[in-house]
Design an enzyme around this catalytic site. Structure first.
Site, PDB file in Angstrom:
ATOM      1  CE1 TYR A 297      -4.525   1.333   0.486  1.00  8.51           C
ATOM      2  CE2 TYR A 297      -2.944   2.834   1.644  1.00  8.51           C
ATOM      3  CZ  TYR A 297      -4.139   2.957   0.770  1.00  8.51           C
ATOM      4  OH  TYR A 297      -5.157   3.063   0.993  1.00  8.51           O
ATOM      5  CE1 TYR A 341      -5.301   5.445  -1.121  1.00  2.79           C
ATOM      6  CE2 TYR A 341      -7.421   7.698  -1.654  1.00  2.79           C
ATOM      7  CZ  TYR A 341      -7.032   6.666  -0.583  1.00  2.79           C
ATOM      8  OH  TYR A 341      -6.464   6.760   0.673  1.00  2.79           O
TER       9      TYR A 341
END
Length: 388
Positions: A297, A341
């Site tokens: 991430y 995102y």
């Protein structure tokens, strides 16, 4: 006290379908429509229909309730529905919840989804605005008056300490940005397709909050992503190679806050990630040397380095060199810095593609993928593997 033994979830469920909308800066449609498009695409990919679905999992920050998505997507009765807290930290936990439901027999086919207009609508990067009074808000009240108003400013505190503790230059963060954008440049679905960057580009990008530059910060994206989870046995009868959930974990550290855990013993690591790492390695029986590709991430580049160190791929302060050496294929879709995102859900989809052998940046012989969710908050992680 965190769990101290392997759990029994591994090997009982698999991701069998992935589907997404396009990734854009202005979708021109509602978040519900994005969610339904992604869910239907994932079911088509799995060779299943809405009638097969009896479970849905999403995030607490999602504006499209499970029952509304079910109605709009043509899904009938639900026997399981769940929401995971803490923003991007929830991504891998949605799959864990789905796998738990499947393994226990509560549901047979569970779809995990996330959809938002995070660029054209609510922009999480803009920080705290009009927040309702909560215990979490009270914690933020210790930091907001001093100018720590946005996620970038919260991460910058830890990033600055990391550089100081190990005698490093911000160029170490640039290695993550360069790798992500190199992969995004080859990915037609990525917002930054065809647009690689260099370390010089990174160093020339404007400051956001020192030591973070623009190219250390992820995008804001409109779009949707969905994943279909079912039993390994059923997966074997479906058209796509399954990505087996080898291990799944959630983690919160001591003195955990949401992005502002500044009163821990140190700021150079991510204790919540350490909790996840211990459980993934314990349950899977694997180690860093067994991982073929890492999907970490990347809301901010410094936390990618800290994750690599917490998982044991390298020692403290060594992750910049580790990334620069391409020691592990990393974020082969381009990550949230380069592709989109989507609170990490698109990263899980990339891990599935790697297991299937279908990534645009395919790692030869990839059989095990490590996936992580948002850090600096209570988080989660997965190890996905090929069947058999």
């Amino acid at each position: 006290m965190s769990i101290r033994r392997a759990d029994s979830l591994g090997g009982k469920a698999a991701i069998v379908g992935i589907g997404a909308t396009e990734f854009s800066k202005d979708s021109g449609r509602s978040e519900l429509k994005l969610a339904v498009e992604a869910v239907r695409a994932a079911l088509d990919d799995a060779g299943l229909t809405p009638a097969d679905v009896d479970g849905l999992v999403t995030f607490t920050m999602d504006t499209s309730p499970e029952i509304t998505v079910a109605q709009a997507a043509g899904i009938g009765e639900l026997s399981f529905f769940s929401r995971i807290h803490y923003g991007g930290g929830a991504a891998c936990a949605t799959v864990q919840q789905a796998a738990l439901a499947v393994a226990s027999g509560i549901a047979e086919v569970v779809v995990c989804y996330r959809a938002f207009n995070e660029r054209s609508g609510r922009r999480f990067g803009s920080g705290v605005q009009r927040r309702e009074p909560t215990a979490e808000g009270a914690a933020l009240g210790w930091n907001l008056p001093y100018g720590l108003l946005t996620p970038a400013s919260w991460v910058a505190m830890a990033a600055q300490r990391y550089l100081h503790a190990y005698g490093l230059d911000p160029v170490v963060f640039g290695h993550v940005a360069v790798v992500d954008r190199r992969h995004a440049a080859r990915n037609p679905a990525a917002y930054f397709h065809g647009k690689p960057i260099t370390l010089a580009d990174h160093a020339a990008s404007r400051w956001i909050v020192e030591p973070l530059r623009l190219l250390d910060c992820c995008q804001e994206t409109d779009g949707g992503q969905a994943l279909v989870v079912t039993s390994v046995e059923r997966a074997r009868d479906l058209p796509r190679p399954p990505a087996v959930v080898v291990a799944a974990a959630q983690g919160a550290g001591r003195s955990q806050e949401q992005m502002t855990s500044f009163y821990r013993d140190g700021l150079t690591g991510l204790p919540e990630t350490a909790v996840v790492a211990r459980q993934l390695w314990r349950t899977s029986g694997l180690s860093p040397a067994d991982i073929d590709v890492g999907i970490l991430y990347d809301h901010f580049t410094p936390f990618v380095l800290m994750q690599l160190e917490e998982f044991g791929f390298c020692g403290p302060g060594e992750a910049g060199d580790f990334v620069a050496a391409d020691a592990l294929p990393l974020n082969t879709h381009g990550g949230q810095l380069g592709e989109a995102y989507l609170h990490g859900m698109n990263g899980i989809a990339e891990a599935v593609r790697q297991i299937r052998g279908a990534s645009v940046n395919q790692v030869a012989g990839a059989a095990r993928s490590l996936v992580t969710a948002g850090t600096g908050v209570p988080t989660s992680g997965l190890v996905l593997g090929a069947d058999g």
